[in-house]
Motif scaffolding. Structure first.
Motif, mmCIF file in Angstrom:
data_model
loop_
_atom_site.group_PDB
_atom_site.id
_atom_site.type_symbol
_atom_site.label_atom_id
_atom_site.label_comp_id
_atom_site.label_asym_id
_atom_site.label_seq_id
_atom_site.Cartn_x
_atom_site.Cartn_y
_atom_site.Cartn_z
ATOM 1 N N THR A 1 0.836 -1.199 0.000
ATOM 2 C CA THR A 1 0.000 0.000 0.000
ATOM 3 C C THR A 1 0.873 1.251 0.000
ATOM 4 O O THR A 1 0.572 2.228 -0.693
ATOM 5 C CB THR A 1 -0.949 -0.005 1.213
ATOM 6 N N ALA A 2 1.974 1.223 0.749
ATOM 7 C CA ALA A 2 2.891 2.370 0.798
ATOM 8 C C ALA A 2 3.520 2.630 -0.574
ATOM 9 O O ALA A 2 3.657 3.780 -0.994
ATOM 10 C CB ALA A 2 3.976 2.153 1.843
ATOM 11 N N GLN A 3 3.915 1.562 -1.284
ATOM 12 C CA GLN A 3 4.486 1.729 -2.624
ATOM 13 C C GLN A 3 3.456 2.326 -3.579
ATOM 14 O O GLN A 3 3.771 3.212 -4.371
ATOM 15 C CB GLN A 3 4.971 0.384 -3.175
ATOM 16 N N ALA A 4 2.213 1.843 -3.515
ATOM 17 C CA ALA A 4 1.156 2.353 -4.389
ATOM 18 C C ALA A 4 0.902 3.831 -4.107
ATOM 19 O O ALA A 4 0.750 4.634 -5.034
ATOM 20 C CB ALA A 4 -0.123 1.545 -4.209
ATOM 21 N N THR A 5 0.880 4.208 -2.844
ATOM 22 C CA THR A 5 0.666 5.605 -2.464
ATOM 23 C C THR A 5 1.809 6.480 -2.955
ATOM 24 O O THR A 5 1.600 7.576 -3.482
ATOM 25 C CB THR A 5 0.525 5.723 -0.928
ATOM 26 N N SER A 6 3.036 5.988 -2.816
ATOM 27 C CA SER A 6 4.219 6.725 -3.280
ATOM 28 C C SER A 6 4.193 6.902 -4.797
ATOM 29 O O SER A 6 4.468 7.985 -5.317
ATOM 30 C CB SER A 6 5.483 5.985 -2.846
ATOM 31 N N LEU A 7 3.838 5.851 -5.513
ATOM 32 C CA LEU A 7 3.751 5.939 -6.973
ATOM 33 C C LEU A 7 2.683 6.942 -7.396
ATOM 34 O O LEU A 7 2.872 7.693 -8.353
ATOM 35 C CB LEU A 7 3.438 4.578 -7.587
ATOM 36 N N ALA A 8 1.564 6.953 -6.714
ATOM 37 C CA ALA A 8 0.466 7.863 -7.061
ATOM 38 C C ALA A 8 0.905 9.324 -6.958
ATOM 39 O O ALA A 8 0.358 10.185 -7.655
ATOM 40 C CB ALA A 8 -0.741 7.608 -6.172
ATOM 41 N N ALA A 9 1.895 9.609 -6.114
ATOM 42 C CA ALA A 9 2.385 10.978 -5.954
ATOM 43 C C ALA A 9 3.443 11.350 -6.982
ATOM 44 O O ALA A 9 3.812 12.517 -7.087
ATOM 45 C CB ALA A 9 2.967 11.145 -4.544
ATOM 46 N N ASP A 10 3.914 10.389 -7.764
ATOM 47 C CA ASP A 10 4.954 10.660 -8.765
ATOM 48 C C ASP A 10 4.355 11.448 -9.921
ATOM 49 O O ASP A 10 3.283 11.101 -10.423
ATOM 50 C CB ASP A 10 5.542 9.340 -9.270
ATOM 51 N N PRO A 11 5.025 12.507 -10.390
ATOM 52 C CA PRO A 11 4.467 13.323 -11.482
ATOM 53 C C PRO A 11 4.275 12.570 -12.801
ATOM 54 O O PRO A 11 3.452 12.964 -13.623
ATOM 55 C CB PRO A 11 5.470 14.461 -11.655
ATOM 56 N N ALA A 12 5.005 11.480 -13.009
ATOM 57 C CA ALA A 12 4.867 10.711 -14.252
ATOM 58 C C ALA A 12 3.643 9.804 -14.235
ATOM 59 O O ALA A 12 3.225 9.288 -15.258
ATOM 60 C CB ALA A 12 6.120 9.877 -14.487
ATOM 61 N N VAL A 13 3.040 9.645 -13.044
ATOM 62 C CA VAL A 13 1.944 8.695 -12.874
ATOM 63 C C VAL A 13 0.601 9.414 -12.927
ATOM 64 O O VAL A 13 0.369 10.375 -12.204
ATOM 65 C CB VAL A 13 2.103 7.923 -11.548
ATOM 66 N N LEU A 14 -0.269 8.920 -13.791
ATOM 67 C CA LEU A 14 -1.616 9.463 -13.914
ATOM 68 C C LEU A 14 -2.519 8.936 -12.802
ATOM 69 O O LEU A 14 -3.252 9.684 -12.170
ATOM 70 C CB LEU A 14 -2.206 9.103 -15.277
ATOM 71 N N ASP A 15 -2.448 7.609 -12.555
ATOM 72 C CA ASP A 15 -3.322 7.007 -11.556
ATOM 73 C C ASP A 15 -2.765 5.650 -11.138
ATOM 74 O O ASP A 15 -2.059 4.992 -11.910
ATOM 75 C CB ASP A 15 -4.728 6.819 -12.144
ATOM 76 N N VAL A 16 -3.083 5.240 -9.943
ATOM 77 C CA VAL A 16 -2.763 3.906 -9.428
ATOM 78 C C VAL A 16 -4.057 3.353 -8.856
ATOM 79 O O VAL A 16 -4.655 3.962 -7.977
ATOM 80 C CB VAL A 16 -1.669 3.962 -8.335
ATOM 81 N N VAL A 17 -4.509 2.223 -9.398
ATOM 82 C CA VAL A 17 -5.772 1.637 -8.957
ATOM 83 C C VAL A 17 -5.581 0.155 -8.672
ATOM 84 O O VAL A 17 -4.754 -0.503 -9.307
ATOM 85 C CB VAL A 17 -6.892 1.824 -10.013
ATOM 86 N N PRO A 18 -6.342 -0.392 -7.731
ATOM 87 C CA PRO A 18 -6.260 -1.838 -7.490
ATOM 88 C C PRO A 18 -6.681 -2.601 -8.748
ATOM 89 O O PRO A 18 -7.613 -2.195 -9.449
ATOM 90 C CB PRO A 18 -7.264 -2.072 -6.361
ATOM 91 N N ASP A 19 -5.950 -3.652 -9.039
ATOM 92 C CA ASP A 19 -6.316 -4.511 -10.163
ATOM 93 C C ASP A 19 -7.467 -5.401 -9.721
ATOM 94 O O ASP A 19 -7.636 -5.676 -8.536
ATOM 95 C CB ASP A 19 -5.127 -5.358 -10.596
ATOM 96 N N GLU A 20 -8.256 -5.834 -10.678
ATOM 97 C CA GLU A 20 -9.379 -6.716 -10.399
ATOM 98 C C GLU A 20 -9.014 -8.132 -10.823
ATOM 99 O O GLU A 20 -8.472 -8.323 -11.907
ATOM 100 C CB GLU A 20 -10.612 -6.270 -11.197
ATOM 101 N N PRO A 21 -9.305 -9.116 -9.990
ATOM 102 C CA PRO A 21 -9.044 -10.495 -10.403
ATOM 103 C C PRO A 21 -9.772 -10.811 -11.703
ATOM 104 O O PRO A 21 -10.916 -10.407 -11.891
ATOM 105 C CB PRO A 21 -9.617 -11.335 -9.252
ATOM 106 N N GLY A 22 -9.088 -11.470 -12.610
ATOM 107 C CA GLY A 22 -9.709 -11.861 -13.864
ATOM 108 C C GLY A 22 -9.774 -10.771 -14.916
ATOM 109 O O GLY A 22 -10.348 -10.964 -15.976
ATOM 110 N N ARG A 23 -9.170 -9.600 -14.650
ATOM 111 C CA ARG A 23 -9.179 -8.517 -15.638
ATOM 112 C C ARG A 23 -8.430 -8.996 -16.890
ATOM 113 O O ARG A 23 -7.343 -9.544 -16.787
ATOM 114 C CB ARG A 23 -8.480 -7.286 -15.075
#
Length: 149
Positions: free
Chosen positions: A49-71
């Motif tokens: 969760t900490a890595q996902a939150t950190s990535l979401a704050a990166d200027p190169a990143v548009l969005d970070v969302v949980p993946d869905e099983p079976g996507r």
């Protein structure tokens, strides 16, 4: 131990061609072993969760969302007039043997790839395309095009 899960990381811009060592996930300090899927504008990775939150704050990143099983694996359509009707390139998880996958999926390949990437090319019906995109070892699918002069 911190909770982890599968996340999709969407980037602002389509990256320009660069060496594999300079992939978006590498530039964003995501270990290669955590990445399970890539596409032109992002990647899927097992993150804390900490890595996902950190990535979401990166200027190169548009969005970070949980993946869905079976996507299903991302499908990149082309608008090129060189598109080969009902023919696709399929990239697999690195190290996956393409002959095993096409056999399991009941697909007749028109090409097998093991050097630059693990994958195959094939003519697919809509039903086969659906089955291929939902295979856990498929990272992305794109329309095949003719190359050359």
């Amino acid at each position: 131990m911190e909770d982890s899960g599968d996340f999709l990381v969407w980037l602002h811009d389509e990256p320009t061609a660069s060496p594999a060592s300079d992939s978006p996930s590498t530039r964003l300090s995501v270990p290669a072993t955590a990445v399970y899927r890539t596409w032109a504008r992002g990647f899927g990775a097992r993150l804390t969760t900490a890595q996902a939150t950190s990535l979401a704050a990166d200027p190169a990143v548009l969005d970070v969302v949980p993946d869905e099983p079976g996507r299903p694996a991302p499908y990149r359509r082309t608008t090129s007039s060189d598109r080969v009707a009902d023919s696709y390139l399929v990239m697999l998880v690195p190290g996956t043997e393409p002959t095993n996958v096409v056999s399991e999926l009941g697909v007749e390949p028109t090409g097998l790839y093991r050097i630059s990437f693990s994958g195959f090319a094939a003519r697919l019906t809509d039903r086969q395309l659906h089955r291929v995109r939902h295979s856990p070892v498929v990272t992305w699918v794109m329309d095949d095009i003719t190359a050359g002069p």
